[in-house]
Write an enzyme that holds these catalytic residues in place. Structure first.
Site, PDB file in Angstrom:
ATOM      1  N   ALA A  11     -13.111   6.377  -5.538  1.00 44.93           N
ATOM      2  CA  ALA A  11     -12.001   7.095  -5.469  1.00 44.93           C
ATOM      3  C   ALA A  11     -11.801   7.816  -4.126  1.00 44.93           C
ATOM      4  O   ALA A  11     -10.820   8.518  -3.923  1.00 44.93           O
ATOM      5  CB  ALA A  11     -11.836   8.111  -6.655  1.00 44.93           C
ATOM      6  N   SER A  12     -12.580   7.643  -3.238  1.00 42.63           N
ATOM      7  CA  SER A  12     -12.561   8.315  -1.735  1.00 42.63           C
ATOM      8  C   SER A  12     -11.620   7.663  -0.882  1.00 42.63           C
ATOM      9  O   SER A  12     -11.162   8.133  -0.063  1.00 42.63           O
ATOM     10  CB  SER A  12     -14.076   8.319  -1.183  1.00 42.63           C
ATOM     11  N   ARG A  13     -11.423   6.427  -1.168  1.00 38.21           N
ATOM     12  CA  ARG A  13     -10.463   5.513  -0.308  1.00 38.21           C
ATOM     13  C   ARG A  13      -9.634   4.456  -1.203  1.00 38.21           C
ATOM     14  O   ARG A  13      -9.959   4.322  -2.295  1.00 38.21           O
ATOM     15  CB  ARG A  13     -11.333   4.950   0.658  1.00 38.21           C
ATOM     16  N   VAL A  62     -22.763   3.609  -8.353  1.00 35.62           N
ATOM     17  CA  VAL A  62     -22.392   2.953  -9.504  1.00 35.62           C
ATOM     18  C   VAL A  62     -23.264   1.868 -10.065  1.00 35.62           C
ATOM     19  O   VAL A  62     -23.123   1.580 -11.296  1.00 35.62           O
ATOM     20  CB  VAL A  62     -20.869   2.616  -9.821  1.00 35.62           C
ATOM     21  N   TYR A 153     -18.296 -12.543  -4.843  1.00 40.69           N
ATOM     22  CA  TYR A 153     -17.116 -11.657  -5.330  1.00 40.69           C
ATOM     23  C   TYR A 153     -16.481 -11.948  -6.652  1.00 40.69           C
ATOM     24  O   TYR A 153     -16.131 -11.316  -7.493  1.00 40.69           O
ATOM     25  CB  TYR A 153     -16.341 -11.339  -3.947  1.00 40.69           C
ATOM     26  N   LYS A 157     -15.813 -10.657 -10.207  1.00 44.75           N
ATOM     27  CA  LYS A 157     -14.443 -10.210 -10.826  1.00 44.75           C
ATOM     28  C   LYS A 157     -14.181 -10.895 -12.018  1.00 44.75           C
ATOM     29  O   LYS A 157     -13.593 -10.484 -12.917  1.00 44.75           O
ATOM     30  CB  LYS A 157     -13.642 -10.243  -9.514  1.00 44.75           C
TER      31      LYS A 157
HETATM   32  P1  NAP Z   1     -12.259   0.209  -0.197  1.00 45.64           P
HETATM   33  O1  NAP Z   1     -10.938   0.707   0.447  1.00 45.64           O
HETATM   34  O2  NAP Z   1     -13.199  -0.553   0.629  1.00 45.64           O
HETATM   35  O3  NAP Z   1     -12.932   1.327  -1.009  1.00 45.64           O
HETATM   36  C1  NAP Z   1     -13.942   1.225  -1.806  1.00 45.64           C
HETATM   37  C2  NAP Z   1     -14.390   2.428  -2.711  1.00 45.64           C
HETATM   38  O4  NAP Z   1     -15.336   1.908  -3.461  1.00 45.64           O
HETATM   39  C3  NAP Z   1     -14.742   3.538  -1.802  1.00 45.64           C
HETATM   40  O5  NAP Z   1     -14.277   4.513  -2.391  1.00 45.64           O
HETATM   41  C4  NAP Z   1     -16.303   3.572  -1.919  1.00 45.64           C
HETATM   42  O6  NAP Z   1     -16.796   4.513  -1.768  1.00 45.64           O
HETATM   43  C5  NAP Z   1     -16.609   2.948  -3.202  1.00 45.64           C
HETATM   44  N1  NAP Z   1     -17.881   2.340  -3.398  1.00 45.64           N
HETATM   45  C6  NAP Z   1     -18.143   1.162  -2.693  1.00 45.64           C
HETATM   46  N2  NAP Z   1     -19.757   0.938  -3.250  1.00 45.64           N
HETATM   47  C7  NAP Z   1     -19.790   1.938  -4.068  1.00 45.64           C
HETATM   48  C8  NAP Z   1     -20.945   2.168  -5.105  1.00 45.64           C
HETATM   49  N3  NAP Z   1     -22.245   1.329  -5.047  1.00 45.64           N
HETATM   50  N4  NAP Z   1     -20.944   3.456  -5.859  1.00 45.64           N
HETATM   51  C9  NAP Z   1     -19.772   4.125  -5.826  1.00 45.64           C
HETATM   52  N5  NAP Z   1     -18.750   3.727  -5.204  1.00 45.64           N
HETATM   53  C10 NAP Z   1     -18.782   2.780  -4.395  1.00 45.64           C
HETATM   54  O7  NAP Z   1     -11.784  -0.933  -1.306  1.00 45.64           O
HETATM   55  P2  NAP Z   1     -10.362  -1.337  -2.230  1.00 45.64           P
HETATM   56  O8  NAP Z   1      -9.634  -2.247  -1.350  1.00 45.64           O
HETATM   57  O9  NAP Z   1      -9.569   0.241  -2.277  1.00 45.64           O
HETATM   58  O10 NAP Z   1     -10.783  -1.904  -3.345  1.00 45.64           O
HETATM   59  C11 NAP Z   1     -10.938  -1.166  -4.582  1.00 45.64           C
HETATM   60  C12 NAP Z   1     -11.469  -2.038  -5.829  1.00 45.64           C
HETATM   61  O11 NAP Z   1     -10.110  -3.008  -5.845  1.00 45.64           O
HETATM   62  C13 NAP Z   1     -12.513  -2.940  -5.576  1.00 45.64           C
HETATM   63  O12 NAP Z   1     -13.275  -3.123  -6.815  1.00 45.64           O
HETATM   64  C14 NAP Z   1     -11.808  -4.027  -4.980  1.00 45.64           C
HETATM   65  O13 NAP Z   1     -12.663  -5.176  -5.440  1.00 45.64           O
HETATM   66  C15 NAP Z   1     -10.445  -4.282  -5.987  1.00 45.64           C
HETATM   67  N6  NAP Z   1      -9.531  -5.219  -5.225  1.00 45.64           N
HETATM   68  C16 NAP Z   1      -9.200  -4.872  -3.866  1.00 45.64           C
HETATM   69  C17 NAP Z   1      -8.247  -5.542  -3.222  1.00 45.64           C
HETATM   70  C18 NAP Z   1      -7.643  -5.619  -2.197  1.00 45.64           C
HETATM   71  O14 NAP Z   1      -6.995  -6.465  -1.602  1.00 45.64           O
HETATM   72  N7  NAP Z   1      -7.809  -4.369  -1.358  1.00 45.64           N
HETATM   73  C19 NAP Z   1      -7.985  -6.740  -4.206  1.00 45.64           C
HETATM   74  C20 NAP Z   1      -8.216  -6.911  -5.222  1.00 45.64           C
HETATM   75  C21 NAP Z   1      -9.093  -6.194  -5.937  1.00 45.64           C
HETATM   76  P3  NAP Z   1     -17.222   5.223  -0.140  1.00 45.64           P
HETATM   77  O15 NAP Z   1     -16.012   5.513   0.543  1.00 45.64           O
HETATM   78  O16 NAP Z   1     -18.286   6.404  -0.336  1.00 45.64           O
HETATM   79  O17 NAP Z   1     -17.880   4.068   0.331  1.00 45.64           O
END
Ligand code: NAP
Length: 240
Positions: A11-13, A62, A153, A157
Site C-alpha cells: 500500500a506504499s505506492r 508478504v 506473472y 494471477k
Molecule cells: P507498484 O506501483 O509497482 O506497487 C507495488 C506495491 O507492492 C508496492 O507498494 C510495493 O512495496 C509492494 N510490494 C512488492 N513486493 C512486495 C513484497 N514482497 N511484500 C510486500 N509488499 C510488496 O504496483 P501496482 O501497479 O500498484 O500494482 C499493484 C497490484 O496490482 C499488483 O498485484 C499488480 O500485479 C496488480 N496489477 C497492476 C496493474 C497495472 O497496470 N499497474 C494491472 C493489473 C494488475 P514497496 O513500495 O515497499 O516496494
C-alpha cells in the site's frame, strides 16, 4: 478500537496506496503494508491521519510466512482484528518462456500468489470468529487471458483467481466473501516501467482510450469491501 479494520498489502505506492486511502475515506482503520518504501508508506499513513482516520505502516515481505504472522499481530495490536484484507502486493519480472529462469518464476509466484495464500490464512481465523470478512485479491487481465513475456506473472494471477474461487466456496457460509479484481493497464510505477511506446500502443486497444487510474480500481475494491456487496463472492471482476 474500531471494528472496521482493513489491511492492504503493497500500500506504499500505486493501486495499493489508492485502495488504502479509499478504505480510510470509507471509515476503515488501515494497515499499510510495504516491503521497502518506508517513507512512502508513512506518507500514506500521514494522509489518512490528516483526514481524521487511523492507520499504521507495517513492513513485511508478504512472501515470508513469519513476516506475515508478525504483520497481522502488529495490525491487530495497533488497530484491532482485520475484517477486510486486500491482497494487492505484486511484482513483475518479465521474459520469454525460453529465457525465463527458475528463480524469476519462483520469485513472482511467491510474491504474487503464495503471499495471498499466507495472508488469507492469517486473516481467516479472526474473520471466522467474527462471522464477517471481506477478502479482495488483486489479479490481472494477464491472469485471465495470458500475455506473451509474462508466463510467471500470468500464472501467478490465474492462480489468484483459483485461490479466490476455492476459498469463497469453503467459507461462504461464514459471512466471509472472497473476490478477485483483474485490472488492465493502470497508471502506476509498474506500467511506467514499460515505456511510452508500449503504453501508447496499449491505449489504442482500450475502449476508453486511456490507461486506468489507481483510484478507479480502488472504487471497485471499496464497493466489494462494503456491506452492499454481501451477496457477491467467488467472482473475478475485470476493470479495463
Ligand atoms: P507498484 O506501483 O509497482 O506497487 C507495488 C506495491 O507492492 C508496492 O507498494 C510495493 O512495496 C509492494 N510490494 C512488492 N513486493 C512486495 C513484497 N514482497 N511484500 C510486500 N509488499 C510488496 O504496483 P501496482 O501497479 O500498484 O500494482 C499493484 C497490484 O496490482 C499488483 O498485484 C499488480 O500485479 C496488480 N496489477 C497492476 C496493474 C497495472 O497496470 N499497474 C494491472 C493489473 C494488475 P514497496 O513500495 O515497499 O516496494
Amino acid at each position: 478500537m474500531p471494528d472496521r479494520v482493513a489491511l492492504v498489502t503493497g500500500a506504499s505506492r500505486g493501486i495499493g496506496r489508492a485502495i488504502a486511502l479509499r478504505l480510510a475515506a470509507d471509515g476503515f482503520a488501515v494497515g499499510v503494508n510495504y516491503a521497502n518504501s518506508a517513507a512512502k508508506a508513512e506518507e500514506v499513513v500521514a494522509e489518512i491521519e490528516a483526514g481524521g482516520g487511523s492507520a499504521v505502516a507495517v513492513r513485511a515481505d508478504v512472501a515470508d510466512s513469519a513476516a506475515v504472522t508478525s504483520m497481522f499481530d502488529t495490525v491487530a495490536e495497533a488497530l484491532g482484528p482485520v475484517s477486510v484484507l486486500v491482497n494487492n502486493a505484486g511484482i513483475t519480472d518479465d521474459g520469454l518462456m525460453l529465457r525465463m529462469s527458475e528463480d524469476q518464476f519462483d520469485r513472482v509466484i511467491d510474491t504474487n500468489l503464495k503471499s495471498a495464500f499466507l495472508c488469507t490464512k492469517a486473516a481467516l481465523r479472526g474473520m471466522m470468529r467474527a462471522k464477517h470478512g471481506r477478502i479482495i485479491n488483486i489479479s490481472s487481465v494477464s491472469g485471465v487471458s495470458g500475455n506473451p513475456g509474462q508466463a510467471n506473472y500470468a500464472a501467478s494471477k490465474a492462480g489468484v483467481i483459483g485461490l479466490t474461487k476455492s476459498t469463497a466456496k469453503e467459507i461462504g457460509s461464514r459471512g466471509i466473501t472472497v473476490n478477485a479484481v483483474a485490472p488492465g493497464f493502470i497508471e502506476t510505477d509498474m506500467t511506467e516501467a514499460l515505456g511510452e511506446t508500449v503504453t501508447e500502443l496499449a491505449s489504442k486497444q482500450i475502449s476508453v482510450g486511456r490507461l486506468g487510474r489507481p483510484e478507479e480500481v480502488a472504487s471497485l475494491v471499496g464497493y466489494l469491501a462494503s456491506d452492499e456487496a454481501s451477496y457477491i463472492t467467488g467472482q473475478t471482476i475485470v476493470i479495463d
